[in-house]
Structure formats: C-alpha cells, structure tokens
Scaffold this motif. Structure first.
Motif, PDB file in Angstrom:
ATOM      1  N   ARG A  70     -31.890  13.904 -25.417  1.00  0.00           N
ATOM      2  CA  ARG A  70     -31.950  12.669 -25.834  1.00  0.00           C
ATOM      3  C   ARG A  70     -30.587  12.098 -26.491  1.00  0.00           C
ATOM      4  NH1 ARG A  70     -37.233  13.625 -27.291  1.00  0.00           N
ATOM      5  NH2 ARG A  70     -36.565  13.451 -29.547  1.00  0.00           N
ATOM      6  N   ARG A  71     -30.171  12.956 -27.567  1.00  0.00           N
ATOM      7  CA  ARG A  71     -29.270  12.701 -28.669  1.00  0.00           C
ATOM      8  C   ARG A  71     -28.024  12.557 -27.716  1.00  0.00           C
ATOM      9  NH1 ARG A  71     -30.643  15.587 -34.221  1.00  0.00           N
ATOM     10  NH2 ARG A  71     -32.509  14.158 -34.655  1.00  0.00           N
ATOM     11  N   ASN A  72     -27.700  13.553 -26.752  1.00  0.00           N
ATOM     12  CA  ASN A  72     -26.373  13.482 -25.864  1.00  0.00           C
ATOM     13  C   ASN A  72     -26.262  12.102 -25.158  1.00  0.00           C
ATOM     14  OD1 ASN A  72     -25.684  16.036 -26.838  1.00  0.00           O
ATOM     15  ND2 ASN A  72     -26.233  16.896 -25.133  1.00  0.00           N
ATOM     16  N   ILE A  73     -27.480  11.514 -24.531  1.00  0.00           N
ATOM     17  CA  ILE A  73     -27.584  10.413 -23.962  1.00  0.00           C
ATOM     18  C   ILE A  73     -27.217   9.346 -24.696  1.00  0.00           C
ATOM     19  CG2 ILE A  73     -29.074   8.760 -22.707  1.00  0.00           C
ATOM     20  CD1 ILE A  73     -30.497  11.205 -21.364  1.00  0.00           C
ATOM     21  N   ALA A  74     -27.716   9.297 -25.964  1.00  0.00           N
ATOM     22  CA  ALA A  74     -27.360   8.303 -26.976  1.00  0.00           C
ATOM     23  C   ALA A  74     -25.935   8.296 -27.375  1.00  0.00           C
ATOM     24  CB  ALA A  74     -28.338   8.433 -28.343  1.00  0.00           C
ATOM     25  N   ARG A  75     -25.448   9.579 -27.592  1.00  0.00           N
ATOM     26  CA  ARG A  75     -24.069   9.458 -27.800  1.00  0.00           C
ATOM     27  C   ARG A  75     -23.199   8.972 -26.827  1.00  0.00           C
ATOM     28  NH1 ARG A  75     -25.529  14.978 -29.636  1.00  0.00           N
ATOM     29  NH2 ARG A  75     -25.591  14.816 -31.955  1.00  0.00           N
ATOM     30  N   ILE A  76     -23.251   9.424 -25.528  1.00  0.00           N
ATOM     31  CA  ILE A  76     -22.702   8.722 -24.527  1.00  0.00           C
ATOM     32  C   ILE A  76     -22.763   7.398 -24.374  1.00  0.00           C
ATOM     33  CG2 ILE A  76     -22.346   8.808 -21.927  1.00  0.00           C
ATOM     34  CD1 ILE A  76     -23.348  11.621 -22.127  1.00  0.00           C
ATOM     35  N   LYS A  77     -23.840   6.741 -24.576  1.00  0.00           N
ATOM     36  CA  LYS A  77     -24.033   5.410 -24.314  1.00  0.00           C
ATOM     37  C   LYS A  77     -23.434   4.618 -25.450  1.00  0.00           C
ATOM     38  CE  LYS A  77     -28.629   4.972 -21.880  1.00  0.00           C
ATOM     39  NZ  LYS A  77     -29.875   4.603 -21.985  1.00  0.00           N
ATOM     40  N   THR A  78     -23.561   5.124 -26.712  1.00  0.00           N
ATOM     41  CA  THR A  78     -22.709   4.684 -27.633  1.00  0.00           C
ATOM     42  C   THR A  78     -21.259   4.469 -27.455  1.00  0.00           C
ATOM     43  OG1 THR A  78     -24.422   5.525 -29.214  1.00  0.00           O
ATOM     44  CG2 THR A  78     -22.199   4.652 -30.241  1.00  0.00           C
ATOM     45  N   GLU A  79     -20.583   5.501 -27.042  1.00  0.00           N
ATOM     46  CA  GLU A  79     -19.083   5.366 -26.860  1.00  0.00           C
ATOM     47  C   GLU A  79     -18.879   4.674 -25.683  1.00  0.00           C
ATOM     48  OE1 GLU A  79     -15.265   6.175 -26.760  1.00  0.00           O
ATOM     49  OE2 GLU A  79     -16.675   6.802 -28.170  1.00  0.00           O
ATOM     50  N   LEU A  80     -19.761   4.530 -24.397  1.00  0.00           N
ATOM     51  CA  LEU A  80     -19.466   3.331 -23.609  1.00  0.00           C
ATOM     52  C   LEU A  80     -19.632   2.033 -23.966  1.00  0.00           C
ATOM     53  CD1 LEU A  80     -21.529   5.060 -20.344  1.00  0.00           C
ATOM     54  CD2 LEU A  80     -18.835   4.601 -20.602  1.00  0.00           C
ATOM     55  N   ARG A  81     -20.677   1.781 -24.840  1.00  0.00           N
ATOM     56  CA  ARG A  81     -20.723   0.379 -25.277  1.00  0.00           C
ATOM     57  C   ARG A  81     -19.475  -0.099 -26.447  1.00  0.00           C
ATOM     58  NH1 ARG A  81     -21.973  -4.705 -25.135  1.00  0.00           N
ATOM     59  NH2 ARG A  81     -23.013  -5.482 -26.811  1.00  0.00           N
ATOM     60  N   ALA A  82     -19.041   1.185 -27.337  1.00  0.00           N
ATOM     61  CA  ALA A  82     -17.892   0.929 -28.161  1.00  0.00           C
ATOM     62  C   ALA A  82     -16.575   0.526 -27.026  1.00  0.00           C
ATOM     63  CB  ALA A  82     -17.548   2.038 -28.728  1.00  0.00           C
ATOM     64  N   ARG A  83     -16.593   1.155 -26.140  1.00  0.00           N
ATOM     65  CA  ARG A  83     -15.173   0.865 -25.171  1.00  0.00           C
ATOM     66  C   ARG A  83     -15.383  -0.485 -24.761  1.00  0.00           C
ATOM     67  NH1 ARG A  83     -14.020   6.423 -21.883  1.00  0.00           N
ATOM     68  NH2 ARG A  83     -13.857   7.730 -23.719  1.00  0.00           N
ATOM     69  N   GLU A  84     -16.826  -0.780 -24.370  1.00  0.00           N
ATOM     70  CA  GLU A  84     -17.138  -2.297 -23.494  1.00  0.00           C
ATOM     71  C   GLU A  84     -16.715  -3.229 -24.834  1.00  0.00           C
ATOM     72  OE1 GLU A  84     -21.167  -4.410 -22.431  1.00  0.00           O
ATOM     73  OE2 GLU A  84     -20.736  -2.556 -21.666  1.00  0.00           O
ATOM     74  N   LEU A  85     -16.978  -2.957 -25.865  1.00  0.00           N
ATOM     75  CA  LEU A  85     -16.900  -4.062 -26.922  1.00  0.00           C
ATOM     76  C   LEU A  85     -15.220  -4.199 -27.367  1.00  0.00           C
ATOM     77  CD1 LEU A  85     -19.771  -3.636 -29.456  1.00  0.00           C
ATOM     78  CD2 LEU A  85     -19.504  -5.299 -27.875  1.00  0.00           C
ATOM     79  N   LYS A  86     -14.608  -3.054 -27.304  1.00  0.00           N
ATOM     80  CA  LYS A  86     -13.155  -2.870 -27.553  1.00  0.00           C
ATOM     81  C   LYS A  86     -12.601  -3.992 -26.434  1.00  0.00           C
ATOM     82  CE  LYS A  86      -9.799   0.264 -28.742  1.00  0.00           C
ATOM     83  NZ  LYS A  86      -9.255   1.889 -28.861  1.00  0.00           N
ATOM     84  N   LYS A  87     -13.021  -3.791 -25.187  1.00  0.00           N
ATOM     85  CA  LYS A  87     -12.241  -4.655 -24.161  1.00  0.00           C
ATOM     86  C   LYS A  87     -12.353  -6.068 -24.497  1.00  0.00           C
ATOM     87  CE  LYS A  87     -12.791  -1.046 -20.502  1.00  0.00           C
ATOM     88  NZ  LYS A  87     -13.236  -0.806 -19.186  1.00  0.00           N
ATOM     89  N   ASP A  88     -13.504  -6.357 -24.713  1.00  0.00           N
ATOM     90  CA  ASP A  88     -13.790  -7.799 -24.888  1.00  0.00           C
ATOM     91  C   ASP A  88     -13.004  -8.312 -26.157  1.00  0.00           C
ATOM     92  OD1 ASP A  88     -15.638  -7.754 -23.007  1.00  0.00           O
ATOM     93  OD2 ASP A  88     -17.411  -7.485 -24.296  1.00  0.00           O
ATOM     94  N   LYS A  97     -19.730   7.889 -17.407  1.00  0.00           N
ATOM     95  CA  LYS A  97     -20.874   7.548 -16.748  1.00  0.00           C
ATOM     96  C   LYS A  97     -21.312   8.617 -15.733  1.00  0.00           C
ATOM     97  CE  LYS A  97     -19.209   3.009 -16.477  1.00  0.00           C
ATOM     98  NZ  LYS A  97     -18.764   1.611 -15.726  1.00  0.00           N
ATOM     99  N   GLU A  98     -20.473   9.541 -15.246  1.00  0.00           N
ATOM    100  CA  GLU A  98     -21.202  10.739 -14.434  1.00  0.00           C
ATOM    101  C   GLU A  98     -21.925  11.587 -15.106  1.00  0.00           C
ATOM    102  OE1 GLU A  98     -17.711  12.113 -12.243  1.00  0.00           O
ATOM    103  OE2 GLU A  98     -17.914  10.586 -11.005  1.00  0.00           O
ATOM    104  N   ARG A  99     -21.205  11.640 -16.422  1.00  0.00           N
ATOM    105  CA  ARG A  99     -21.806  12.640 -17.356  1.00  0.00           C
ATOM    106  C   ARG A  99     -23.110  12.035 -17.885  1.00  0.00           C
ATOM    107  NH1 ARG A  99     -18.767  15.886 -21.854  1.00  0.00           N
ATOM    108  NH2 ARG A  99     -18.049  17.006 -20.180  1.00  0.00           N
ATOM    109  N   LEU A 100     -23.380  10.669 -18.170  1.00  0.00           N
ATOM    110  CA  LEU A 100     -24.624  10.168 -18.409  1.00  0.00           C
ATOM    111  C   LEU A 100     -25.784  10.388 -17.376  1.00  0.00           C
ATOM    112  CD1 LEU A 100     -26.310   8.269 -20.224  1.00  0.00           C
ATOM    113  CD2 LEU A 100     -25.191   6.113 -19.230  1.00  0.00           C
ATOM    114  N   ASP A 101     -25.137  10.090 -16.224  1.00  0.00           N
ATOM    115  CA  ASP A 101     -26.304  10.184 -15.116  1.00  0.00           C
ATOM    116  C   ASP A 101     -26.761  11.534 -14.983  1.00  0.00           C
ATOM    117  OD1 ASP A 101     -25.795   7.507 -14.245  1.00  0.00           O
ATOM    118  OD2 ASP A 101     -24.463   8.156 -12.665  1.00  0.00           O
ATOM    119  N   ALA A 102     -26.004  12.505 -15.294  1.00  0.00           N
ATOM    120  CA  ALA A 102     -26.232  13.942 -15.159  1.00  0.00           C
ATOM    121  C   ALA A 102     -27.530  14.409 -16.181  1.00  0.00           C
ATOM    122  CB  ALA A 102     -25.197  14.844 -15.149  1.00  0.00           C
ATOM    123  N   GLU A 103     -27.024  13.804 -17.502  1.00  0.00           N
ATOM    124  CA  GLU A 103     -27.960  14.119 -18.449  1.00  0.00           C
ATOM    125  C   GLU A 103     -29.220  13.427 -18.530  1.00  0.00           C
ATOM    126  OE1 GLU A 103     -27.527  15.775 -21.599  1.00  0.00           O
ATOM    127  OE2 GLU A 103     -25.218  16.499 -21.004  1.00  0.00           O
TER     128      GLU A 103
END
Length: 67
Positions: free
Chosen positions: A48-66, A16-22
């Motif tokens: 833009r692509r780095n932001i998308a990669r980070i958001k994708t990883e965060l979303r995958a983790r969120e789905l995995k928790k559910d 999340k910190e890296r996402l904010d920085a990007e």
C-alpha cells in the motif's frame, strides 16, 4: 522498493507499469490473506505504501508539467 530517488529516475511509462504491477500484487496478497493468513502481514502495508509513493511521484510530475 529502494527509495524515492529510484522512483524519480524512472520515466512515466515505467512508473505506470510498476504501479499496475504493485496493485495486482496487493490484490493477490489480499485474496491469499483472506483464504489463509499470511506469515508476514506487513507485506500488505508495504505494498500500500509503495503504491502511494508511486502515485505521489506521478502526481508531482503532473503538477510540474502544468506550471
């Protein structure tokens, strides 16, 4: 950004910190680009692509928790 594996190893807080920085860097690059064109405008695409990669990883983790 090295690769996807580097993102997978980071904890959520660091991602999340890296996402904010990007996002901040992308906004700054956009402002600079409107004032005077960047030498390498490919940086905008890379950010833009780095932001998308980070958001994708965060979303995958969120789905995995559910599950």
């Amino acid at each position: 950004m090295k690769n996807q594996e580097e993102l997978r190893e980071l904890p959520d807080k660091d991602l999340k910190e890296r996402l904010d920085a990007e996002v901040i860097e992308l906004n700054q690059l956009r402002i600079n680009h409107t004032i005077t064109p960047l030498d390498n405008s490919g940086l905008l695409r890379e950010k833009r692509r780095n932001i998308a990669r980070i958001k994708t990883e965060l979303r995958a983790r969120e789905l995995k928790k559910d599950q």
